[in-house]
Design a protein around this motif. Structure first.
Motif, short mmCIF file in Angstrom:
data_model
loop_
_atom_site.label_atom_id
_atom_site.label_comp_id
_atom_site.label_asym_id
_atom_site.label_seq_id
_atom_site.Cartn_x
_atom_site.Cartn_y
_atom_site.Cartn_z
N ILE A 92 -21.80 -14.63 -26.73
CA ILE A 92 -20.79 -15.04 -27.69
C ILE A 92 -19.73 -15.96 -27.11
CG2 ILE A 92 -19.29 -13.04 -27.30
CD1 ILE A 92 -18.68 -13.04 -30.30
N SER A 93 -19.47 -15.83 -25.82
CA SER A 93 -18.32 -16.48 -25.21
C SER A 93 -18.45 -18.00 -25.13
CB SER A 93 -18.09 -15.92 -23.81
OG SER A 93 -16.93 -16.45 -23.22
N TYR A 94 -17.30 -18.68 -25.10
CA TYR A 94 -17.26 -20.15 -25.07
C TYR A 94 -17.68 -20.68 -23.70
CZ TYR A 94 -15.38 -24.88 -25.68
OH TYR A 94 -15.23 -26.24 -25.77
N HIS A 151 -17.57 -6.84 -29.14
CA HIS A 151 -17.77 -8.10 -28.43
C HIS A 151 -16.80 -8.30 -27.27
CE1 HIS A 151 -14.34 -9.69 -30.74
NE2 HIS A 151 -14.32 -10.69 -29.87
N GLN A 171 -20.10 -14.92 -33.64
CA GLN A 171 -19.51 -16.00 -32.84
C GLN A 171 -18.55 -16.83 -33.67
OE1 GLN A 171 -21.98 -19.38 -31.24
NE2 GLN A 171 -21.36 -18.49 -29.28
N ASP A 198 -15.35 -14.82 -34.16
CA ASP A 198 -14.54 -14.80 -32.94
C ASP A 198 -13.84 -16.14 -32.75
OD1 ASP A 198 -13.56 -13.68 -30.52
OD2 ASP A 198 -15.15 -14.68 -29.40
N ARG A 199 -14.55 -17.22 -33.00
CA ARG A 199 -13.97 -18.56 -32.82
C ARG A 199 -12.89 -18.84 -33.86
NH1 ARG A 199 -19.40 -22.03 -30.96
NH2 ARG A 199 -19.30 -21.28 -28.78
N ARG A 233 -26.81 -20.75 -24.85
CA ARG A 233 -27.15 -19.40 -25.27
C ARG A 233 -28.59 -19.07 -24.90
NH1 ARG A 233 -24.89 -18.71 -31.41
NH2 ARG A 233 -27.10 -19.07 -31.78
#
Length: 217
Positions: free
Chosen positions: A101-103, A58, A121, A124-125, A110
């Motif tokens: 996936i990114s903020y 990711h 996700q 990652d968060r 999305r």
């Protein structure tokens, strides 16, 4: 190639690619996200191989370290997976995870949805909050030579994607612009459960930080 062999090769590839990465986005970040993803996947009906590959790849080329270019990561992941003769449907799924996936300031819509993306996700968060999240925030702030805190600079909590990418505010502002907002943006039940505890830690940290800043403790 078996799934287990593919995962082993992917781990080796990612370790090599991120050998000199910034401390908050290095192999150890990937490893933590990978472990978080597996933990969440155990309580979620999903394709574990896609989750593992998505977690491992990711951040293979985070746009923050490539002049904002968001295409390098997906291209790098695709080239690697194609070289391993991975099925195209799996490659497409992993690339979609990386692209979504990114903020990106919290206002990014999305363009792809799947349970596997939800799992990765959340994983990652989770690495962006709690004790690790605090450490990563200040590590990146130091990397970018940002102030710890400036009471005269208020957080901006509703930035566009471009404003978020260009933001250079003090590190404490990042808590209000992203980290404290993540608890309510989790997708899975397990992710929400873990996020709640990590969120409480950040609130305690901030209370202590401000008390020390004001000379009260």
């Amino acid at each position: 190639m078996s799934d287990s062999a593919l995962i082993i090769k992917t781990i080796a590839f990612v370790k090599e690619k991120l050998n000199d990465a910034e401390g908050g986005h290095d192999w150890f970040h990937i490893e933590r996200v990978y472990k978080n993803a597996i933990l969440i996947a155990k309580e979620t009906e999903c394709d574990l191989t896609v989750v593992q590959l998505g977690a491992l790849l990711h951040d293979i080329a985070d746009s923050k370290f490539h002049n904002g270019d968001e295409t390098i990561g997906p291209k790098t992941a695709r080239a690697f997976l194609e070289a391993q003769n991975v099925y195209e449907v799996i490659i497409d799924h992993v690339v979609n995870i990386i692209e979504n996936i990114s903020y990106k300031g919290g206002n990014f819509e999305r363009k792809f949805s799947s349970v596997e993306l939800d799992v990765v996700q959340d994983a990652d968060r989770l690495d962006a909050i709690g004790a690790i999240g605090v450490a990563r925030a200040f590590n990146y702030g130091g990397f970018k030579n940002r102030a710890l805190h400036n009471p005269e600079i208020a957080p901006v909590t509703n930035m566009t994607k471009e404003e978020y990418k260009k933001n250079n505010a003090p590190t404490i502002n990042h808590f209000y612009e992203k980290l404290l907002l993540l608890k309510d943006k989790m997708n899975t039940e397990k992710g929400k459960e873990i996020a709640a505890e990590r969120h409480r830690f950040m609130e305690t940290f901030l209370a202590q930080f401000y008390a020390e800043w004001e000379g009260l403790k």
